[in-house]
Design an enzyme around this catalytic site. Structure first.
Site, PDB file in Angstrom:
ATOM      1  N   ASN A  71       0.710  -1.292   0.197  1.00  0.00           N
ATOM      2  CA  ASN A  71      -0.062  -0.029   0.059  1.00  0.00           C
ATOM      3  C   ASN A  71       0.910   1.174  -0.134  1.00  0.00           C
ATOM      4  OD1 ASN A  71       1.021  -0.280   2.622  1.00  0.00           O
ATOM      5  ND2 ASN A  71      -0.920   0.496   3.445  1.00  0.00           N
ATOM      6  N   TYR A 140       1.557  11.221 -10.043  1.00  0.00           N
ATOM      7  CA  TYR A 140       0.943  10.371  -9.022  1.00  0.00           C
ATOM      8  C   TYR A 140      -0.229   9.287  -9.927  1.00  0.00           C
ATOM      9  CZ  TYR A 140      -2.060   8.343  -5.436  1.00  0.00           C
ATOM     10  OH  TYR A 140      -2.911   7.523  -4.523  1.00  0.00           O
ATOM     11  N   ALA A 142      -0.216   8.774 -13.175  1.00  0.00           N
ATOM     12  CA  ALA A 142       0.630   8.027 -14.309  1.00  0.00           C
ATOM     13  C   ALA A 142       1.282   6.796 -13.681  1.00  0.00           C
ATOM     14  CB  ALA A 142       1.767   8.742 -14.811  1.00  0.00           C
ATOM     15  N   LYS A 144       0.254   5.165 -10.660  1.00  0.00           N
ATOM     16  CA  LYS A 144      -1.227   4.125 -10.066  1.00  0.00           C
ATOM     17  C   LYS A 144      -1.661   3.827 -11.523  1.00  0.00           C
ATOM     18  CE  LYS A 144      -0.876   4.692  -5.741  1.00  0.00           C
ATOM     19  NZ  LYS A 144      -0.288   3.478  -4.703  1.00  0.00           N
ATOM     20  N   ILE A 173      -9.867   9.001   2.424  1.00  0.00           N
ATOM     21  CA  ILE A 173     -10.263   8.832   3.803  1.00  0.00           C
ATOM     22  C   ILE A 173      -8.912   9.321   4.713  1.00  0.00           C
ATOM     23  CG2 ILE A 173     -10.297   6.657   5.478  1.00  0.00           C
ATOM     24  CD1 ILE A 173     -11.215   4.877   3.279  1.00  0.00           C
TER      25      ILE A 173
END
Length: 243
Positions: A71, A140, A142, A144, A173
């Site tokens: 993660n 970011y 690109a 992911k 969140i």
């Protein structure tokens, strides 16, 4: 929340942290109270040498990894045009969100293949699978979106070895909500989320737990939205060319 959820399912837990040493070791103590083994390893997955050390240490302390919750996701919240990023920032975001994830998978995959069982879970963002433009989040996004393709490819390649590979895409969140249960926010309002309440760590942990279940072996290559219907790529004002 996710670590404790898996601990309660009987998994031994290894936590990776970059700077939060005290918090990581506090969590280790909480996990150990559930009756399983737990350890914390410092390392930055954007650094190749740290990935090698993490993999070696996990092998020495736990014998290997059956479930990898990958993660990592460095993020710059400030909205900024791509041209305004520095080369170091581009390198860090790509390495932390894509290359480091791929390399950690590669380092820990042999153990899963040997056991012919494993679960790999990546993290993305809402609607990442659509590969839409996301102004001010170019690097970011690109990274992911690239991870979406890798997730699906690895899922196909490793299915015959009993290994599933999926991606969870949480909503926005933030802060304390990451460790809250659903019942704690049921009466709270979030105007940005169509569901009407904030997301919580439990929302994500429930999906994580389901994917890690031994009977979830037919679920692989999925990009799972856990966002209450939120679309993070909002319509933005027209970008005007600077003079």
């Amino acid at each position: 929340m996710a670590a404790l959820t898996l601990a309660n399912q009987g998994y031994d837990i290894v936590i990776n942290y970059v700077h939060s040493e005290e918090e990581a070791h506090d969590l280790v103590r909480h996990i150990q109270n559930t009756g399983v083994r737990a350890a914390a390893i410092q390392g930055d997955v954007s650094r190749g040498e740290d990935i090698e050390r993490i993999a070696e240490t996990v092998g020495e302390t736990m014998g290997g990894v059956d479930v990898l919750v990958n993660n990592a996701g460095p993020f710059i919240r400030e909205r900024r045009l791509f041209a305004d990023y520095t080369r170091d920032e581009i390198d860090y975001l790509i390495r932390g969100n894509l290359l480091g994830v791929i390399q950690l998978d590669h380092a820990l995959l042999p153990h899963m293949r040997h056991k012919r069982w494993g679960r790999i879970i990546h993290f993305g963002f809402g609607h990442a699978a659509e590969a839409r433009a996301w102004p001010h989040r170019a690097v970011y996004a690109a990274a992911k979106v690239g991870l979406v393709s890798f997730t699906k490819t690895l899922a196909e390649e490793e299915a015959a070895h009993g290994i599933t590979v999926n991606m969870i895409c949480p909503g926005d969140i933030r802060g304390a909500n990451k460790e809250k249960r659903i019942e704690e926010v049921e009466n709270c309002t979030d105007d940005e989320t169509p569901r009407g309440r904030p997301g919580t760590g439990e929302d994500v942990a429930r999906v994580l737990s389901f994917l890690c279940d031994p009977k979830s072996d037919f679920l692989t290559g999925n990009i799972m939205e856990v966002n209450g219907g939120l679309d993070p790529i909002q319509t933005l004002p027209m970008l005007k060319q600077g003079r």
